[in-house]
Design a protein around this motif. Structure first.
Motif, PDB file in Angstrom:
ATOM      1  N   SER A  83      -6.073   5.218  -0.425  1.00  0.00           N
ATOM      2  CA  SER A  83      -5.820   6.191   0.634  1.00  0.00           C
ATOM      3  C   SER A  83      -5.806   7.607   0.058  1.00  0.00           C
ATOM      4  O   SER A  83      -6.805   8.070  -0.482  1.00  0.00           O
ATOM      5  CB  SER A  83      -4.511   5.847   1.358  1.00  0.00           C
ATOM      6  OG  SER A  83      -4.387   6.578   2.552  1.00  0.00           O
ATOM      7  N   PHE A 166      -6.657   3.898  10.309  1.00  0.00           N
ATOM      8  CA  PHE A 166      -6.844   5.279   9.846  1.00  0.00           C
ATOM      9  C   PHE A 166      -8.292   5.580   9.494  1.00  0.00           C
ATOM     10  O   PHE A 166      -8.578   6.592   8.845  1.00  0.00           O
ATOM     11  CB  PHE A 166      -5.964   5.541   8.626  1.00  0.00           C
ATOM     12  CG  PHE A 166      -4.493   5.352   8.876  1.00  0.00           C
ATOM     13  CD1 PHE A 166      -3.803   6.218   9.718  1.00  0.00           C
ATOM     14  CD2 PHE A 166      -3.809   4.307   8.284  1.00  0.00           C
ATOM     15  CE1 PHE A 166      -2.454   6.043   9.943  1.00  0.00           C
ATOM     16  CE2 PHE A 166      -2.458   4.131   8.509  1.00  0.00           C
ATOM     17  CZ  PHE A 166      -1.759   5.002   9.345  1.00  0.00           C
ATOM     18  N   GLN A 169      -9.776   8.972   9.641  1.00  0.00           N
ATOM     19  CA  GLN A 169      -9.348   9.948   8.638  1.00  0.00           C
ATOM     20  C   GLN A 169     -10.098   9.785   7.310  1.00  0.00           C
ATOM     21  O   GLN A 169      -9.934  10.626   6.409  1.00  0.00           O
ATOM     22  CB  GLN A 169      -7.853   9.771   8.338  1.00  0.00           C
ATOM     23  CG  GLN A 169      -6.938   9.994   9.517  1.00  0.00           C
ATOM     24  CD  GLN A 169      -6.249  11.352   9.459  1.00  0.00           C
ATOM     25  OE1 GLN A 169      -6.795  12.333   8.969  1.00  0.00           O
ATOM     26  NE2 GLN A 169      -5.031  11.403   9.963  1.00  0.00           N
TER      27      GLN A 169
END
Length: 221
Positions: A83, A166, A169
């Motif tokens: 991430s 996510f 993103q």
């Protein structure tokens, strides 16, 4: 850990941010400050004294380990993360190539933030930490922008899950597109789409051994 030990590879897991800096507002948000240092060197005066995770990872930690006298070969380093840490792994690796230092032999990432200058997580971090805001971040800490500047071979593996909440993103497709435009083929940059996996521990644990063996190919060459 088991796969790394079998390959004779030491693993180091740095923190996400400085601790106890006492900066007003650093503990307010989970995606900024003490929750997310974004592995950059801050240039905004409010943050620049303490929030220098890029230098911490690339310089301070290796120096601490070397002084400790541990049996490590510092000429053989690779980097990986998840991430925000995946963003850090890619940008630290690409920065080392662009500087000519070539500190790392390979980089890999799980669900990395590949184009932070174009998504909320990244624009928030760049606007807060950097005096030059998003423009400075795109130039220095955006993997999708950086990969197009790298000449010569790279060794990168990226995994992401199709069920990742996510994904909006992350932009792994944009990173892959930029890599191909720059002439980096599927041997140099591998971006793998894992069906049904999300952003969690179970995704990482499923494919972690693949990443260890990927790095071993270069660390033991």
């Amino acid at each position: 850990m088991r796969d790394a030990a079998a390959q004779g590879i030491a693993l180091l897991f740095p923190d996400t941010s400085p601790r106890g800096a006492g900066i007003d507002g650093e503990d307010v948000d989970w995606d900024f400050g003490s929750g997310a240092g974004f592995y950059l060197n801050a240039t905004n005066p409010k943050w620049s004294k303490h929030y220098n995770m890029f230098s911490h990872v690339t310089q301070e930690l290796p120096q601490v380990l070397e002084k400790a006298g541990l049996p490590l070969d510092f000429t053989r380093q690779s980097i990986f993360g998840h991430s925000m840490g995946g963003h850090g792994a890619l940008t630290v690796y690409l920065a080392s190539l662009l500087s000519g230092m070539k500190q790392y032999r390979s980089a890999s990432a799980f669900s990395p933030i590949c184009e932070p200058s174009e998504v909320p997580w990244g624009t928030k971090a760049f606007s807060g930490y950097l005096a030059g805001g998003v423009a400075e971040g795109k130039d220095r800490y955006d993997a999708t922008a950086m990969i197009g500047k790298v000449k010569g071979a790279v060794n990168i593996l990226v995994d992401y899950g199709t069920a990742d909440n996510f994904l909006y993103q992350l932009h792994p497709d944009k990173f892959l597109e930029a890599a191909r435009v720059a002439g980096h083929d599927e041997v140099q940059v591998r971006v793998r789409k894992q069906e049904g996996y999300d952003h969690s521990y179970y995704f990482i644990s499923t494919f972690a051994s693949d990443h260890i063996h990927f790095h071993a190919n270069f660390l033991k060459a």
